[in-house]
Design an enzyme around this catalytic site. Structure first.
Site, PDB file in Angstrom:
ATOM      1  N   GLY A 264       0.818  -1.215   0.000  1.00 49.34           N
ATOM      2  CA  GLY A 264       0.000   0.000   0.000  1.00 49.34           C
ATOM      3  C   GLY A 264       0.849   1.260   0.000  1.00 49.34           C
ATOM      4  N   GLU A 267       6.451   4.368   4.905  1.00 51.85           N
ATOM      5  CA  GLU A 267       6.602   5.519   5.794  1.00 51.85           C
ATOM      6  C   GLU A 267       7.987   6.153   5.799  1.00 51.85           C
ATOM      7  OE1 GLU A 267       6.160   2.260   6.806  1.00 51.85           O
ATOM      8  OE2 GLU A 267       7.395   1.807   8.546  1.00 51.85           O
ATOM      9  N   ASN A 268       8.747   6.107   4.701  1.00 52.19           N
ATOM     10  CA  ASN A 268      10.079   6.710   4.668  1.00 52.19           C
ATOM     11  C   ASN A 268      10.066   8.105   5.296  1.00 52.19           C
ATOM     12  OD1 ASN A 268      10.784   4.555   2.736  1.00 52.19           O
ATOM     13  ND2 ASN A 268       9.408   5.721   1.427  1.00 52.19           N
ATOM     14  N   GLU A 301       0.653   5.769   7.537  1.00 53.94           N
ATOM     15  CA  GLU A 301       2.053   6.094   7.230  1.00 53.94           C
ATOM     16  C   GLU A 301       2.510   7.318   8.020  1.00 53.94           C
ATOM     17  OE1 GLU A 301       3.364   3.705   5.837  1.00 53.94           O
ATOM     18  OE2 GLU A 301       1.571   2.800   4.954  1.00 53.94           O
ATOM     19  N   GLU A 323       4.075  -2.166  13.441  1.00 53.51           N
ATOM     20  CA  GLU A 323       2.897  -2.335  12.588  1.00 53.51           C
ATOM     21  C   GLU A 323       1.612  -2.554  13.384  1.00 53.51           C
ATOM     22  OE1 GLU A 323       2.949  -1.300   9.798  1.00 53.51           O
ATOM     23  OE2 GLU A 323       5.036  -1.426   9.160  1.00 53.51           O
TER      24      GLU A 323
HETATM   25  N1  ARG Z   1       5.905  -0.393   6.521  1.00 56.84           N
HETATM   26  C1  ARG Z   1       5.025  -0.368   5.391  1.00 56.84           C
HETATM   27  C2  ARG Z   1       3.647  -0.103   5.934  1.00 56.84           C
HETATM   28  O1  ARG Z   1       3.087  -0.382   6.722  1.00 56.84           O
HETATM   29  C3  ARG Z   1       4.974  -1.600   4.586  1.00 56.84           C
HETATM   30  C4  ARG Z   1       6.283  -2.073   4.081  1.00 56.84           C
HETATM   31  C5  ARG Z   1       6.134  -3.182   3.184  1.00 56.84           C
HETATM   32  N2  ARG Z   1       7.349  -3.827   2.909  1.00 56.84           N
HETATM   33  C6  ARG Z   1       7.419  -4.844   2.096  1.00 56.84           C
HETATM   34  N3  ARG Z   1       8.545  -5.405   1.846  1.00 56.84           N
HETATM   35  N4  ARG Z   1       6.387  -5.288   1.491  1.00 56.84           N
HETATM   36  O2  ARG Z   1       2.943   0.443   6.078  1.00 56.84           O
HETATM   37 ZN    ZN Z   2       2.809   0.181   8.603  1.00 56.14          ZN
END
Ligand code: ARG
Ligand code: ZN
Length: 876
Positions: A264, A267-268, A301, A323
């Site tokens: 989706g 969150e960089n 995010e 998460e």
């Molecule tokens: N941290 C991201 C999110 O929650 C998702 C990262 C997904 N990473 C992956 N390798 N698919 O919101």
């Molecule tokens: Zn997340």
């Protein structure tokens, strides 16, 4: 080639060397991007003085390497497919490297890749190692300075994390921008975007008075689709200040929409990158559901800035730390912004279908797994959604106020650190004084607990005895389970008064709605001073992620449906009532006996339709039958055809019996108002569209006319999509074909609408679907390289239960064919796509054999570690 090996939580070691500051220079080129890295490194105080430096790196062409400006000889280091090892390094040093990578060849969409000609990155979890040699682990946190060099024409916009510090022109039509991020971060939060992008700008003043510039970057054609995301972002920023006291910490916050994205959004730090499906909306192109998803994902995010970025995970086993908590936060935000009961109903309804199935299948894992082969396989409903349920239980256990004090403590104490789940739960225990030791088992034990409840009313003594027994079924690698601490929120609804009775437990009055704590395998709770026979209302608001079994009669359920003070359980009583009727009909279908509709369900629905209408949004949910997937979850052996037939029979029986009521509801909720994604309008549309679906299930003449009219009126995508879906899923191909055709032509230029066009066609129940999928895979708008397309066409087909599970096995074969091809292109998406095949144990023997043979066929291929891990577990 040897099989991929797992990583174990118990083997965690702190890094021998940390990076304090990272400088990167990208000279962009589709086929040969040069990445220069300058890393200021130092040995960990506890590490051995002769500890070698081991950096991660994959698919990198090493150009040069030096330490403290002295170039290294080839004998000084070793490179293999996954690492770069330097045997001898000083205590502190600057490591400089230059590598070459090929973004245009990157179809895995991890690391630096191209999407529609623009450059973008996805580093979580382990994508950064495809960009440069680095200790790619979340417990290494550094400040970053990043220079991006690109072509002035093709890449006028050059973005990275933090604040832009310097920009300028270079020879040959090139230019650069230098970005600095002052907040130390792990490399999984690194991001870079470059391309011909356009932005919509806004601003936000934080509670301490900081001015933040907000930008959403999109392709030019999408500039009119950013308003809702921007409004959602500002609401989320305000909410996090009010609910958690957390404000934003940079001068700039950017969101970028890209078409090719595995998940989706991401969150960089300061530069969130989004799947365009999770950010773009327009009344003509996006449904209400899409609007709500965008709001939730933008918030999710953004919330990560604290729960994830400022305080991050020590290692990937702790993924649920950020998460689960962040999903919980976004759920609360959406509940506050929209209809809270409906948000809960929708979340739980999805959870009980999809997460319960995961927990019961061969890939079941705890919220904190103790091993993994490929971490991208662990971005799961268990880590995210069950993780959020566990945080919700914690909130309920320590109370609202302590929860806030606990989260304040967590953010303050661990700011700038990479921590563990114990650190989070420890803060909650510390501020509340609660003993959460048993509770911690929720994190280590997989599987969904079954709770068998049994109640007895003793007229003579005015006592109600409630016995709860818990049992968690064995899951792979965990044969024996221990009892969990399960909070059960409940009430006793008096059968005479129809009211919640005051609860007296162990001589203490605990209110009319209270939480009792199940900690043992079996416990009996004795309520005294119970003046009338009650019906128990258990697990209110789904207070724990468990399967609750209570031998409710249909009369009990009809009673709770009208009298329970908990809206969630009123809805759930309706679902349970429908499930009982469906059970009978499934049995009748299997036995070839004539199906008879349960009049109690009809009466209950009639009461809902004609009764006092309080909350339209909740009513729409109550009128919605359990999905085929959820019904299947309740069956010992899934009979897809019987389930489909039984559910259709209930739909049609209700439509016949309540036809006039549905027409009336429809007409009362048609509005000419301009589209707005407000809770009021969304509720009206869902109610109207539920009514229309009943009418269309019997191809009612007036219903058909209303449906055609709704399609033609073209008022907003929610209504258009519902009308088109109902036409396409009916047997009236004479009406469906021209509608599909005109819709497809009108929106040929819009990939997100074409995704919907694919999904609508391949989710119909008619038996021609397999042929359609094959045909549509050759459609110019389809591409296996685009994850959204794969999900919209192949993923949606695999959710089409009657067609995917065809008895000739062709549905399974098609999925396996696609998995095999995607295994080479995009292992993460391939591994995800297998999921429906991994559930083979739930089906009859014929289907089991067919599903297994496709898994075996996949296993013969040279597999990515992603697909290998899933197939291996599925066949174990
Ligand atoms: N941290 C991201 C999110 O929650 C998702 C990262 C997904 N990473 C992956 N390798 N698919 O919101
Ligand atoms: Zn997340």
């Amino acid at each position: 080639m040897s099989d991929p090996q797992p990583v174990y939580l118990s083997n965690y070691q702190p890094p021998a060397y940390r990076v304090t500051h990272t400088e990167l220079t990208f000279d962009l080129d589709p086929a040969a991007t040069r990445v220069k890295a300058r890393l200021l490194m130092e040995r960990h105080a506890e590490a051995e003085a002769n500890a070698p430096l081991v950096l991660n790196g994959e698919h990198l062409k090493l150009i040069s390497l030096s330490i403290n400006a002295t170039p290294l000889n080839e004998s000084d280091y070793q490179v293999d497919a996954e690492t770069l090892t330097i045997a001898d390094v000083p205590e502190r040093f600057a490591l400089e490297s230059e590598v070459e990578i090929a973004p245009q060849e990157n179809t895995a969409l991890e690391g630096l890749y191209q999407s529609n000609g623009m450059y973008c990155t996805q580093c979580e979890a382990e994508g950064f190692r495809r960009i440069t040699f680095y200790p790619d682990r979340p417990d290494v946190m550094a400040t970053f300075k990043v220079t991006v060099i690109g072509d002035q024409q093709r890449e006028p916009i050059l973005l990275a994390n933090g604040n832009p510090m310097e920009r300028g022109e270079l020879n040959g039509g090139r230019h650069f921008v230098t970005w600095e991020d002052p907040h130390p971060k792990p490399c999984y939060l690194f991001a870079l975007v470059a391309g011909n992008l356009h932005s919509v700008e806004d601003h936000f003043t934080t509670m301490s008075g900081r001015e933040v510039k907000l930008q959403i970057w999109v392709e030019k054609d999408n500039l009119d689709k950013t308003e809702h995301a921007m409004a959602s972002l500002k609401r989320a920023m305000t909410w996090d200040e009010q609910a958690y006291g957390r404000e934003y910490d940079l001068d700039l916050f950017m969101i970028v929409a890209v078409n090719d994205f595995n998940m989706g959004a991401m969150e960089n730090k300061g530069l969130n990158i989004f799947n365009s499906a999770a950010v773009l909306t327009h009344p003509q192109t996006a449904t209400d559901t899409a609007f709500q998803n965008v709001e939730g994902i933008v918030a999710h995010e953004y919330f990560h800035n604290w729960s994830g970025n400022r305080v991050t995970c020590r290692d990937w086993f702790q993924l649920s730390l950020k998460e689960g908590f962040t999903v919980y936060r976004d759920q609360c935000f959406s509940a506050d912004t929209n209809s809270a009961p409906v948000k809960r109903i929708q979340d739980v309804s999805f959870f009980r279908t999809a997460q319960f199935a995961e927990d019961a299948g061969p890939t079941a894992h705890p919220i904190r797994p103790d091993r993994y082969i490929e971490i991208t396989n662990f971005y799961t409903l268990t880590i995210y959604e069950k993780g959020a349920e566990v945080v919700r239980m914690l909130r309920n256990l320590v109370g609202e106020e302590n929860f806030r004090r606990g989260s304040d403590l967590y953010f303050e104490r661990f700011d700038g650190q990479a921590v563990t789940i114990e650190d989070f739960v420890g803060c909650m225990a510390e501020v509340s004084g609660e003993d959460l030791e048993q509770f911690m088992r929720w994190y280590s034990q997989a599987g969904t607990p079954d709770i068998d409840a049994h109640g007895d009313y003793d007229y003579v003594h005015g006592e109600y005895h409630l016995t709860l027994r818990q049992r968690t079924p064995a899951t792979p690698g965990q044969p024996d389970k221990q009892p969990l601490h399960i909070p059960v929120r409940m009430g006793l609804v008096g059968t005479k008064s129809g009211q919640d009775l005051t609860l007296t437990l162990n001589g203490e009055k605990i209110g009319k709605d209270a939480v009792i704590h199940l900690r043992d395998d079996e416990q009996t709770f004795v309520f005294t001073d119970v003046a009338e026979a009650p019906v128990p209302s258990l697990l209110r608001e789904f207070s724990a992620p468990v399967k609750l079994h209570y031998p409710y009669s249909r009369e009990d359920l009809a009673f709770l449906l009208t009298h329970d003070s908990d809206g969630f359980n009123r809805w759930d009583a309706g679902q349970r009532l429908a499930l009982l009727a469906l059970d009978d009909l499934i049995a009748a279908h299997r036995n070839g006996v004539e199906k008879v509709m349960d009049s109690r369900v009809v009466d209950a629905f009639k009461a809902l339709l004609t009764g006092p209408m309080s909350d339209k949004a909740v009513l729409a949910e109550m009128l919605t039958l359990p999905t085929e997937a959820y019904i299947a979850e309740q069956q010992p052996i899934v009979d897809v055809d019987a389930i489909h037939a039984a559910r259709e029979f209930v739909r049609q029986s209700l439509a016949v019996a309540l036809r006039d009521e549905f027409i009336a509801i429809f007409e009362a909720n048609v509005t000419e108002e301009a589209y707005a994604p407000t809770p009021e309008q969304i509720a009206q549309r869902s109610l109207k569209n539920v009514a229309l679906s009943y009418l269309m299930s019997i191809e009612d003449e007036q219903g058909l006319a209303l449906c055609k009219e709704q399609f033609a009126a073209d008022h907003n995508m929610t209504d258009v999509r519902q009308a088109l879906t109902l036409l396409v899923h009916s047997d009236r191909d004479d009406l469906a074909s021209p509608a599909l055709k005109s819709f497809g032509e009108k929106w040929a230029h819009d990939p997100l609408v074409m995704d919907q066009w694919f999904t609508i066609q391949v989710s119909r129940p008619q038996p021609d679907v397999l042929e359609r999928v094959k045909y549509l895979m050759g459609h110019p708008a389809f591409s296996l390289k685009n994850p959204n397309k794969v999900r919209a066409l192949i993923g949606a087909f695999a959710q089409n239960r009657v067609n995917f599970h065809r008895l000739d096995g062709q549905g399974y074969q098609l999925l396996a064919d696609v998995v095999i091809e995607l295994n080479r292109l995009n292992p993460e998406i391939a591994a995800r796509l297998i999921t429906p095949l991994t559930r083979w144990q739930r089906f009859d023997e014929t289907r089991q054999a067919l599903m297994r043979s496709q898994l075996e066929r996949i296993k013969q291929e040279p597999l990515s570690s992603n697909v290998y891990e899933v197939v291996e577990k599925a066949l174990a």
